[in-house]
Design an enzyme around this catalytic site. Structure first.
Site, PDB file in Angstrom:
ATOM      1  N   ASP A   1       9.734  -5.357  -3.178  1.00 26.88           N
ATOM      2  CA  ASP A   1       9.154  -6.036  -2.003  1.00 26.88           C
ATOM      3  C   ASP A   1       7.949  -6.841  -2.485  1.00 26.88           C
ATOM      4  OD1 ASP A   1       8.964  -6.653   0.717  1.00 26.88           O
ATOM      5  OD2 ASP A   1       7.652  -4.962   1.153  1.00 26.88           O
TER       6      ASP A   1
ATOM      7  N   ILE B   1       4.471  -5.775 -13.370  1.00 24.67           N
ATOM      8  CA  ILE B   1       5.854  -5.552 -13.810  1.00 24.67           C
ATOM      9  C   ILE B   1       6.268  -6.534 -14.910  1.00 24.67           C
ATOM     10  CG2 ILE B   1       7.008  -7.036 -12.074  1.00 24.67           C
ATOM     11  CD1 ILE B   1       8.188  -3.582 -13.318  1.00 24.67           C
TER      12      ILE B   1
ATOM     13  N   LYS C   1      13.081  -8.765  -2.082  1.00 25.28           N
ATOM     14  CA  LYS C   1      12.606  -9.765  -1.110  1.00 25.28           C
ATOM     15  C   LYS C   1      12.475 -11.115  -1.797  1.00 25.28           C
ATOM     16  CE  LYS C   1       8.215  -9.853   0.120  1.00 25.28           C
ATOM     17  NZ  LYS C   1       7.111  -9.151   0.765  1.00 25.28           N
TER      18      LYS C   1
ATOM     19  N   PRO D   1       0.792  -1.231   0.000  1.00 22.73           N
ATOM     20  CA  PRO D   1       0.000   0.000   0.000  1.00 22.73           C
ATOM     21  C   PRO D   1       0.827   1.285   0.000  1.00 22.73           C
ATOM     22  CG  PRO D   1       0.070  -0.910   2.207  1.00 22.73           C
ATOM     23  CD  PRO D   1       0.795  -1.890   1.327  1.00 22.73           C
TER      24      PRO D   1
ATOM     25  N   ASP E   1       2.760  -0.997  -8.888  1.00 22.89           N
ATOM     26  CA  ASP E   1       2.088  -2.142  -8.252  1.00 22.89           C
ATOM     27  C   ASP E   1       0.894  -2.600  -9.074  1.00 22.89           C
ATOM     28  OD1 ASP E   1       2.345  -3.342  -5.142  1.00 22.89           O
ATOM     29  OD2 ASP E   1       0.476  -3.827  -6.166  1.00 22.89           O
TER      30      ASP E   1
HETATM   31  C1  LIG Z   1       4.176  -7.053   0.613  1.00 13.37           C
HETATM   32  S1  LIG Z   1       3.398  -6.008  -0.543  1.00 13.37           S
HETATM   33  C2  LIG Z   1       4.521  -4.657  -0.629  1.00 13.37           C
HETATM   34  C3  LIG Z   1       4.460  -3.759   0.577  1.00 13.37           C
HETATM   35  C4  LIG Z   1       5.155  -2.444   0.328  1.00 13.37           C
HETATM   36  N1  LIG Z   1       6.605  -2.601   0.284  1.00 13.37           N
HETATM   37  C5  LIG Z   1       4.837  -1.452   1.423  1.00 13.37           C
HETATM   38  O1  LIG Z   1       5.705  -1.212   2.241  1.00 13.37           O
HETATM   39  O2  LIG Z   1       3.735  -0.920   1.446  1.00 13.37           O
HETATM   40  C6  LIG Z   1       3.685  -6.850  -2.045  1.00 13.37           C
HETATM   41  C7  LIG Z   1       3.087  -6.184  -3.259  1.00 13.37           C
HETATM   42  O3  LIG Z   1       3.612  -6.803  -4.438  1.00 13.37           O
HETATM   43  C8  LIG Z   1       2.658  -6.580  -5.448  1.00 13.37           C
HETATM   44  N2  LIG Z   1       2.927  -7.415  -6.616  1.00 13.37           N
HETATM   45  C9  LIG Z   1       2.910  -8.767  -6.700  1.00 13.37           C
HETATM   46  N3  LIG Z   1       3.154  -9.167  -7.957  1.00 13.37           N
HETATM   47  C10 LIG Z   1       3.345  -8.040  -8.696  1.00 13.37           C
HETATM   48  C11 LIG Z   1       3.608  -7.803 -10.077  1.00 13.37           C
HETATM   49  N4  LIG Z   1       3.727  -8.807 -10.958  1.00 13.37           N
HETATM   50  N5  LIG Z   1       3.743  -6.520 -10.499  1.00 13.37           N
HETATM   51  C12 LIG Z   1       3.607  -5.496  -9.619  1.00 13.37           C
HETATM   52  N6  LIG Z   1       3.340  -5.664  -8.299  1.00 13.37           N
HETATM   53  C13 LIG Z   1       3.206  -6.914  -7.844  1.00 13.37           C
HETATM   54  C14 LIG Z   1       1.349  -6.917  -4.756  1.00 13.37           C
HETATM   55  O4  LIG Z   1       0.258  -6.358  -5.446  1.00 13.37           O
HETATM   56  C15 LIG Z   1       1.569  -6.320  -3.366  1.00 13.37           C
HETATM   57  O5  LIG Z   1       0.971  -5.063  -3.259  1.00 13.37           O
END
Ligand SMILES: C[S@@+](CC[C@H](N)C(=O)[O-])C[C@H]1O[C@@H](n2cnc3c(N)ncnc32)[C@H](O)[C@@H]1O
Length: 231
Positions: A143, A118, A187, A80, A100
């Site tokens: 992340d 991505i 990560k 978020p 995201d």
């Molecule tokens: C753990 S959260 C990140 C938290 C963020 N670092 C923060 O501090 O608010 C992981 C995020 O990775 C995103 N995500 C997963 N696969 C993705 C992709 N293929 N492209 C872009 N975002 C992706 C998810 O939608 C999710 O919001």
């Protein structure tokens, strides 16, 4: 009311599907109890961070001191937005971009590409266009966390593959240039492919360190790979 919520990307989101099994209700109750007492969740609320993960980035930055006031930073998987909150605060004279899959509420000082996968060539082109005007990138953060399948080995490999996609953006795809002293922080969920991925990273970075910030939950397989000095 809580019946209408479900886990998505590590967060609770509203959903019309209802938890019907006892197991799901038990998991939800444990999650709520853990969140309400967890030290980092409480501190995140106090400091108006959108997620407790802000403390992971702050701890890693305190250790390696890589976020500079002038840095150009791209944060992939930013929703978020707590890492973006940390980055705009620490890089007030730089340029900060977030990407995201989910919709991300605006953050002053961050240029955000919401609803953007991505792995999609169109999204990669948009990033290329935006960053072309900015020169090289100093810090690449990932992340990201794909939706878990429930099978740890599969989830581990899927996340490594997402990290590889990001790594290739500045090595093979040339979507942007990483500066010579550039940093890549990503990560992973630990598993069998960690060693091989670290070897790939070590071919392009002089320093690759594995870190587990204290804000990572004890029972989580989550680790961060900190790569510095791009070759
Ligand atoms: C753990 S959260 C990140 C938290 C963020 N670092 C923060 O501090 O608010 C992981 C995020 O990775 C995103 N995500 C997963 N696969 C993705 C992709 N293929 N492209 C872009 N975002 C992706 C998810 O939608 C999710 O919001």
């Amino acid at each position: 009311m809580l019946k209408n919520y479900r886990f998505f990307g590590g967060f609770l989101t509203k959903n019309s599907r209802r938890f019907s099994t006892k197991k799901a209700k038990g998991n939800l109750n444990r999650y709520i109890q853990r969140q309400s007492t967890d030290e980092f969740t409480v501190r995140a609320r106090e400091h108006n961070f959108r997620a407790r993960s802000a403390f992971k980035l702050m701890e890693i930055d305190e250790k390696f001191k890589f976020l500079k006031p002038e840095s150009t930073v791209i944060d992939i998987g930013c929703a978020p937005g707590s890492w973006l909150q940390v980055v705009v605060d620490r890089c007030p004279n730089g340029y900060v971009m977030g990407v995201d899959l989910q919709n991300v509420l605006p953050i002053r000082g961050a240029d955000i590409l919401s609803l953007s996968d991505i792995t999609s060539p169109e999204v990669q082109s948009k990033i290329r266009e935006k960053l072309a005007k900015r020169g090289s990138v100093d810090v690449v953060l990932s992340d990201m966390a794909p939706n878990p399948t429930g099978d740890n080995a599969t989830d581990h490999l899927r996340l490594i593959e997402l990290c590889r996609t990001v790594f290739r953006l500045f090595t093979e795809e040339k979507a942007f240039e990483l500066s010579k002293n550039g940093v890549f922080l990503c990560k992973i969920w630990d598993g069998s492919a960690r060693g091989e991925f670290i070897r790939e990273l070590s071919n392009r970075f002089s320093t690759v360190k594995t870190v587990k910030p204290t804000a990572c939950r004890d029972n989580s397989a989550e680790l961060y790979l900190f790569c510095r000095n791009f070759k």
